[in-house]
Design a protein around this motif. Structure first.
Motif, PDB file in Angstrom:
ATOM      1  N   ILE A 176      -1.137  15.718  -3.335  1.00 31.82           N
ATOM      2  CA  ILE A 176       0.177  15.959  -2.735  1.00 31.82           C
ATOM      3  C   ILE A 176       0.357  15.093  -1.496  1.00 31.82           C
ATOM      4  O   ILE A 176       1.358  14.379  -1.347  1.00 31.82           O
ATOM      5  N   TYR A 177      -0.629  15.146  -0.599  1.00 29.13           N
ATOM      6  CA  TYR A 177      -0.500  14.405   0.655  1.00 29.13           C
ATOM      7  C   TYR A 177      -0.659  12.904   0.436  1.00 29.13           C
ATOM      8  O   TYR A 177      -0.062  12.096   1.164  1.00 29.13           O
ATOM      9  N   ALA A 178      -1.425  12.509  -0.578  1.00 31.61           N
ATOM     10  CA  ALA A 178      -1.500  11.089  -0.927  1.00 31.61           C
ATOM     11  C   ALA A 178      -0.133  10.592  -1.390  1.00 31.61           C
ATOM     12  O   ALA A 178       0.319   9.508  -0.987  1.00 31.61           O
ATOM     13  N   TRP A 179       0.539  11.383  -2.224  1.00 27.36           N
ATOM     14  CA  TRP A 179       1.864  11.025  -2.711  1.00 27.36           C
ATOM     15  C   TRP A 179       2.879  10.950  -1.561  1.00 27.36           C
ATOM     16  O   TRP A 179       3.627   9.976  -1.430  1.00 27.36           O
ATOM     17  N   LEU A 180       2.921  11.980  -0.730  1.00 28.13           N
ATOM     18  CA  LEU A 180       3.892  12.014   0.352  1.00 28.13           C
ATOM     19  C   LEU A 180       3.717  10.822   1.285  1.00 28.13           C
ATOM     20  O   LEU A 180       4.696  10.159   1.656  1.00 28.13           O
ATOM     21  N   ASN A 181       2.497  10.536   1.665  1.00 30.54           N
ATOM     22  CA  ASN A 181       2.268   9.429   2.592  1.00 30.54           C
ATOM     23  C   ASN A 181       2.532   8.072   1.948  1.00 30.54           C
ATOM     24  O   ASN A 181       3.107   7.183   2.581  1.00 30.54           O
ATOM     25  N   TYR A 182       2.131   7.907   0.684  1.00 27.85           N
ATOM     26  CA  TYR A 182       2.336   6.623   0.032  1.00 27.85           C
ATOM     27  C   TYR A 182       3.824   6.339  -0.151  1.00 27.85           C
ATOM     28  O   TYR A 182       4.298   5.233   0.151  1.00 27.85           O
ATOM     29  N   THR A 183       4.562   7.322  -0.628  1.00 22.71           N
ATOM     30  CA  THR A 183       5.986   7.079  -0.855  1.00 22.71           C
ATOM     31  C   THR A 183       6.775   6.993   0.445  1.00 22.71           C
ATOM     32  O   THR A 183       7.879   6.436   0.459  1.00 22.71           O
ATOM     33  N   MET A 184       6.234   7.499   1.551  1.00 25.46           N
ATOM     34  CA  MET A 184       6.892   7.365   2.846  1.00 25.46           C
ATOM     35  C   MET A 184       6.747   5.962   3.438  1.00 25.46           C
ATOM     36  O   MET A 184       7.461   5.603   4.376  1.00 25.46           O
ATOM     37  N   GLN A 185       5.818   5.175   2.923  1.00 26.16           N
ATOM     38  CA  GLN A 185       5.636   3.818   3.443  1.00 26.16           C
ATOM     39  C   GLN A 185       6.918   3.005   3.277  1.00 26.16           C
ATOM     40  O   GLN A 185       7.553   3.029   2.218  1.00 26.16           O
TER      41      GLN A 185
END
Length: 386
Positions: A302-311
């Protein structure tokens, strides 16, 4: 109107100043070796940015429940490629559909995408878990105007995804008398030619506006009056569609109606005669958000997805593919510097970058608490036969 409940769309003014001064179905299988040397490249030839920072992940899948036609395929594919995680995606067409499934329990979803007004209900019913901000190093990429909204003070449960408006859409080549207000859509000359979103709160809300009432009224008498007025309109609507309303517009199956930002932008790019009109009563303003359901099991993913897509170098893809009003200042800056044509189309459009007066005249849909069943009953009774 509560100005705080503009849901961050006043952040549009930031975009304007920058201009002046300067879904459906599962995605591809992940790569089997995410540690191999060389860039990861999607089937379209897009070179995937590296995660910054790269999160430690042991989960092998992530289950998301999201709006239809809302994600660049390159974004989905890149997440799988760079992390070796299988992304399982189910889609919905309304907040009520999503809420019904989540509240029924038994789902295995790790992330959902509620719109502002339904978040309070989901929090009260303990359907969402709090975010761990220590695991969100990229949270600073959001414009502050989109954060700390009244539906989730301090962003305890949600993060922005995209926002926009609901307004009038019209093919100016086929419609002689261009509507300028929500009330105009009741004119007999438009009967059988209109498309509307399949969105109960927005459609009931615009009906309330034609009567001079607040979109969030809980007065039973006002809601009863709105029900009667909406019952006059529904037979004149040819299509209710929240999956891809642009399709009928582009095909010429309908000539006008109401839709939201991104669909109107794409339709306008396909056919410049299709215009977006901000009604005199004011558009509907909204913000979609990420939230984690209680019981989500793939926390690291979840947090990998949120941070990656926030880039910024990832989220700019939404500016390229799904042009809603964008809360990610890093994505806007990246697009402006690296994809100037994409940025210019977005920043120059009054659809994605609405005039300040339209935003100031807008109306945010809010959680109406115990009055929610009144709205539900109106929708079932008036639209049920469609």
């Amino acid at each position: 109107m509560n100005k705080k409940n503009l849901y961050g769309l006043l952040g549009v003014l930031v975009i304007a100043s920058m201009v002046l001064t300067a879904c459906g179905g599962g995605s591809a299988a992940p790569a089997s070796d995410t540690e191999s040397e060389g860039p990861k490249v999607t089937s379209t030839g897009f070179e995937c940015p590296e995660p910054s920072p790269r999160m430690d992940v042991t989960s092998t899948e992530l289950n998301i429940f999201v709006w239809t036609e809302y994600f660049p395929q390159d974004m989905l594919d890149c997440f799988e490629l760079v992390y070796g995680i299988k992304l399982n995606r189910d889609e919905y067409s309304s907040n009520e559909e999503m809420y019904a499934k989540i509240s029924a329990g038994g789902s295995s979803y790790d992330l959902v995408q509620p719109t502002d007004y339904i978040i309070g209900l989901m929090i009260r019913q303990q359907l969402l878990q709090e975010l761990d901000h220590s695991k969100l190093p990229n949270i600073g990429n959001f414009d502050s105007g989109w954060m700390d909204q009244s539906f989730d003070p301090g962003n305890k449960y949600t993060l922005p995804y995209l926002g926009g408006t609901d307004s009038i859409v019209v093919n100016t080549a086929t419609v002689e008398n261009i509507p300028t207000s929500w009330a105009d859509l009741w004119k007999p000359e438009y009967a059988g030619r209109m498309i509307f979103l399949d969105d109960s709160r927005a459609v009931i809300g615009l009906t309330l506006l034609t009567l001079g009432y607040d979109v969030n009224t809980t007065d039973p008498a006002q809601l009863e009056e709105a029900k009667a007025k909406l019952a006059e309109l529904v037979p004149n609507i040819k299509v209710f569609d929240s999956d891809s309303p642009k399709t009928a517009l582009i095909a010429g199956d309908v000539d006008l109606g109401m839709t939201w930002t991104g669909e109107a932008f794409i339709a306008n790019q396909e056919n410049p005669d299709i215009q977006y009109v901000y009604p005199t009563e004011g558009p509907i303003l909204w913000q979609d958000n990420w939230a984690i359901p209680v019981g989500a099991s793939h926390t690291d993913a979840i947090y990998a997805w949120l941070n990656y897509t926030m880039q910024g170098d990832v989220f700019w893809l939404t500016i390229r593919d799904f042009q809603y009003t964008n809360p990610n200042k890093a994505a806007l800056e990246y697009a402006k510097a690296n994809q100037p044509d994409v940025y210019k189309a977005y920043a120059d459009s009054p659809i994605t970058n609405p005039p300040a007066e339209a935003v100031a005249n807008g109306h945010g849909i809010e959680d109406v608490g115990d009055a929610t069943p009144l709205f539900d009953d109106i929708w079932v009774e008036v639209k049920g036969g469609q």
